[in-house]
Design an enzyme around this catalytic site. Sequence first.
Site, short mmCIF file in Angstrom:
data_model
loop_
_atom_site.label_atom_id
_atom_site.label_comp_id
_atom_site.label_asym_id
_atom_site.label_seq_id
_atom_site.Cartn_x
_atom_site.Cartn_y
_atom_site.Cartn_z
N ASP A 8 47.75 24.44 4.53
CA ASP A 8 48.32 25.37 3.56
C ASP A 8 47.82 26.76 3.92
O ASP A 8 46.94 26.92 4.77
CB ASP A 8 47.90 24.96 2.15
CG ASP A 8 48.71 25.69 1.08
OD1 ASP A 8 49.64 26.44 1.44
OD2 ASP A 8 48.42 25.50 -0.11
N ASP A 65 48.24 17.09 -2.22
CA ASP A 65 47.95 16.92 -0.79
C ASP A 65 47.51 15.50 -0.45
O ASP A 65 47.42 15.14 0.74
CB ASP A 65 46.84 17.89 -0.36
CG ASP A 65 47.30 19.34 -0.37
OD1 ASP A 65 48.40 19.60 0.16
OD2 ASP A 65 46.58 20.20 -0.91
N ASN A 88 27.23 -2.77 41.46
CA ASN A 88 26.08 -3.63 41.74
C ASN A 88 26.42 -5.11 41.62
O ASN A 88 25.98 -5.93 42.43
CB ASN A 88 24.93 -3.30 40.78
CG ASN A 88 24.24 -2.00 41.14
OD1 ASN A 88 24.30 -1.56 42.30
ND2 ASN A 88 23.58 -1.37 40.19
#
Length: 887
Positions: free
Chosen positions: A348, A618, A682
């Site tokens: 916003d 929101d 390894n």
Amino acid sequence: MNHPLKPSALSLHTISAASNNSPTTPPFWSQAAGDVLQSLTSSVRGLPADVAAARLKTVGPNHLKPARRTSPFGLFLRQVRSPLVLILIVAAMISAAVGQGHEAFIIVLIVLASCILGFTQEYGASRAVQALQKRLSHKVEVLRDGVAVTIAADDVVPGDVVRLAAGALIPADGLILEACDFNVTEAVLTGEPFPVLKSATISAPGATMAARTNAVFAGTSVRSGTALAVMVATGTRTEFARIAEAVERKIPETDFARGIRQFGALMTQIMLVMVLVVFAANLFLHRPFIDSLLFSLALAVGITPELLPAIISVTLARGARRMAKDGVIVRRLEAIENLGSMDVLCTDKTGTLTQGVIRLDAAFDASGRPSTSVLHLARLNAGLQTGLKNALDDAILAAPISSDENADCVKMGEVPYDFSRKRLSVLVREHGATSGDVLICKGAVQPVLGACTHFQAGAGLRLLEQADRDAIDARFRSWSAQGFRVLAVASREMTGITLDGPATETAMTLAGFLLFLDPPKAGIKETLVSLANRGIHIKMITGDNRYVACHLAGAIGFKAPAVMTGADLSQMTREALFAAAPRTDIFAEIDPNQKERIVAALRQAGHVVGYLGDGINDAPALHEADIGISVDTAVEVAREAADIILLKQDLGVLLTGVNDGRKTFVNTLKYISITTSANFGNMISMAVASLFLPFLPLLAKQILLNNFLSDVPSMAIATDTVESSVTRSPKRWDIGYIRRFMVCFGLISSAFDLVTFVFLLHIANTSASRFQTGWFVESLITELAIVFVVRTRQPIWRSHPGAWLTRLTAGVAVLAAALPFTPAAAWFGLVPLPLPVMAGLGLITLLYLATTEAAKHWFFAYQQHHPTRRMGMRGGHIQTHIRKSLP
């Protein structure tokens, strides 16, 4: 004065009966408030503090599930119960049973040491996270002995009287005692998106949840108004808990979590193939069964980054602590990765792009002339309404006045604000009068204008013609283009008319307009440029009109922004929005449901989307976003929906959080890349060598010791420095990148292992024990040294590693070289090495580091010039054609 309640605990039977868990008791929503209070041994003054404390011990915390505490023993068991660890311990026990007790003891000791190392790191990380999360606990206001106090929602007990206001999350199930224009959003329980009006009435015993208009339920939120409610059912006895138990909400898997899962599957496949092939081959060569089994399992442990959970926990927890110091609180650790991956931020404008200190600049009548009467009406509306308070109302009430104009007026009713009407009305009567009520409406210009039939023209009224509406619209556009936010004010005489909700907002008279100013935040232009330089595109989503939004956009540096309005969006299909959203910079005149659609469309387009919001409207978008961001001052419903909380509403703080998130991500990937490539090389070397050597290249206990010692410095990777160049772009998990890194550098490691084998066998002519010792020392030192080469894309001499990483690596390297000469060497089958052998191993190590340094530059250059394979992209789905609107 003594409180009438006795400080006694409330029985679970009484609670069950009050909350409708008893078949013989009517549900609380069908009882009178006095009866419910009496059954809970409470009153409108609330509970005494000692009664509440005793009750909390009886009924337990107000959790949906029992509180998950970090048990040290449980964490340690999680380290030990790894299938590989358990199988290795069982194999060691079998070895002891057949007479190899010394070997078995050493193996079990090393395995337990690895488990303890992981436990100490993970336990410390979990404690740090718990301390951070306490800062964000949900708070509620309750009455204790008639006095309002703020407590944690977890401490609410049956009988507590809670004050509720707009934006609050309801902590438990309860009965409303008092209510004023009280609207509650119950979508989480009923699926109904529109708020429900609640009041202190009595509902039918068999009423559906939506029809229980006198009850509130845990997990829902207050949309507007205020209320006083007594809590009846808490924790697992709430309706929300029962629903959550049947349909548990699952948090979507993040990119990082998905990557870890895919990485685990890759390691499992390699490990299974290697174990089966090596074990079968050793049996075919007639080597001892137990030795072959232990060697094969040790290879599996060696290739597996078993400390990965601890490394991730430590790295994320350290990142969370660092971010907290910078003003960013992490509610979910997984969100740190998403913050580092974010490439689109939706926000916003008020308080984020602007100063957030809104001031009332002017009040005009319907003809555009200054007017004090319009300000008077607006002050009545703002001062008497009980819905959600906002910055505009605060600015109206802060405007200077000559006297207290509201003192002679009382509120008779209210039509609360909602996001579809975009207006709020208050019914006002002069104090002492018996009639002459006036309905005062305030809100967005077009919604208020649509409810008006007349406008105030001097001392009289005039019919609102189309020409007048056109003139008002032109004036509104002009004000908006200058950056003013405009509200309209209207009124209606209500003599003989009953307030009937939104239906009453008709035939109103337009009084005038209020102009507000909220200038851009200082330094916001530079902050937006910094975000853009880090690959984050800003999208403004606002309910304000397009003219105000565009004016602000121009002031903060947007160049020719693409704009989409809510009206445009409402006409779009999902596919059309999917195509248009990434190319749009400003979404104006947007309603809450459209915010969620925008975020979903951007995610569908392949972006990692952050959403910054602090209001009730929101919450849906915060849930939908990859990373929900809110602020410490936001309403509870927004804070609870967010993953990240900013202690200051400032994009500069968020920018710091993004950098910290990317550093955390990079350090986590360092461990995975370095460890897997070294272990892979390894283990390949050992697997191949075991098929051709007349003896095992390393004993099982030597493999495990090698793996343990190399893991010690890895715990310091979380503290390693990260170059600023690495944080300039969003970081995304790429399993293909990990696979290529592992194979490339693993094969280089294996090639030099073969050189080491040739040196030890044919040049130094070593025995089996010296061969094993020589390769143990060389493989461990090279694995430690290679960290400094591949931890950075820069030349090794230009990048300075973290202090702890340097100290621990140096310490373990010295220990590796000295170990064969110590008394403990015999425990692990190690013997002293002659000086020429040590010198030869040192030369091979230097050649290996130089070769890896050269290969590193080729590898990263290859990654840079193949975008679809570059770490930070996900299968090429990120749209590279997005038009940048920022400089």
